[in-house]
Design a protein around this motif. Structure first.
Motif, short mmCIF file in Angstrom:
data_model
loop_
_atom_site.label_atom_id
_atom_site.label_comp_id
_atom_site.label_asym_id
_atom_site.label_seq_id
_atom_site.Cartn_x
_atom_site.Cartn_y
_atom_site.Cartn_z
N ARG A 1 0.78 -1.40 0.16
CA ARG A 1 0.00 0.05 -0.05
C ARG A 1 0.92 1.23 0.17
N SER B 1 1.35 4.96 -1.79
CA SER B 1 0.35 6.03 -2.04
C SER B 1 -0.02 5.76 -3.64
N GLN C 1 -2.06 2.36 -4.08
CA GLN C 1 -3.55 2.44 -3.53
C GLN C 1 -4.25 3.05 -4.42
N SER D 1 -4.56 0.66 -7.39
CA SER D 1 -5.65 -0.46 -6.92
C SER D 1 -7.12 -0.07 -6.95
#
Length: 249
Positions: free
Chosen positions: A14, A16, A19, A22
């Motif tokens: 995770r 930045s 994320q 995703s």
């Protein structure tokens, strides 16, 4: 982190950047952002994810490379049609997997595997060196463990099938590892030979047949043995999915 590893551990990396990629990737693949939809602007997305414009732009470049989106001057960033998506991309396959598995998805994966992996096994029978085959046999030997968990046998299974792709000595075959991983992730989630020692033994024997055919330089036998493994895995997964749907009805 790979799709199989994420499925096993339930954790994903995770940063930045990852994320943003995703979340937006999953929202596109799941249909929250439909085909031809225009994504929110940079300011809105930066505020939503709490990231800089630089991070956001890099994330959008990643999604564009996966053929999920396309920037349009004076229009914005448009979601591409599903037919444009790079379904051989590990992330795109993973997002499709996380969006829910149905029989169509299982059948589609089995069909493309049947189109490619038996051919890879036949190529391996023609091209693999004795050292290559010895290494493949060592991997197959690891199936013979009655104490296998779903996690451990899935890892061996992935290693084996990727090794066969490598032994084909065809660079295009080597590039479909993400596809194999997606199929095994479905198996890990829904069913597994590790459910019983008998199923583990059957799985081991079936994979060893592939090795023996390759070692015998039997291209037709290698093709047939690989087809059998794929058919059995897909059928086991269909049965597990049917049982789950029946229990939920």
């Amino acid at each position: 982190m790979s799709l199989l590893q994420t499925t096993i551990t339930g954790r994903a990396l995770r940063t930045s950047h990852s994320q943003v990629v995703s979340v937006l990737g999953q929202e596109i693949v799941s249909g929250i952002f439909a085909e031809h939809a225009i994504l929110p602007g940079d300011a809105e997305l930066s505020a939503r994810f709490g990231v800089s414009r630089t991070v956001l732009r890099e994330a959008m470049k990643t999604l564009s490379a996966k053929r999920l989106i396309e920037p349009k001057a004076k229009v914005g960033t448009r979601v591409l049609e599903r037919s444009e998506w790079n379904l051989f991309d590990a992330d795109v396959l993973g997002w499709r997997f996380l969006g829910g598995v149905d029989e169509t998805f299982i059948d589609d994966l089995a069909e493309i595997r049947l189109a490619l992996e038996p051919a890879a096994a036949a190529m391996a029978a023609r091209r693999a060196s004795s050292e290559d085959i010895a290494h493949l046999r060592e991997i197959a030997d690891r199936f013979y463990d009655p104490l296998h968990t779903r996690e451990s046998i899935a890892r061996v299974d992935l290693e084996f099938h990727v090794a066969v792709l490598q032994l084909s000595a065809n660079p295009f075959m080597r590039s479909i590892g993400a596809l194999i991983e997606a199929a095994l992730s479905v198996t890990f989630r829904l069913s597994s030979p590790a459910a019983s020692p008998q199923h583990i033994t059957e799985c081991a024997v079936n994979h060893m047949r592939i090795v023996n055919a390759i070692a015998a330089r039997d291209e037709a036998g290698a093709r047939s043995a690989m087809e059998n493994v794929i058919h059995l895995g897909a059928e086991r997964t269909r049965v597990a999915l049917h049982n789950i749907e029946t229990a939920q009805a």
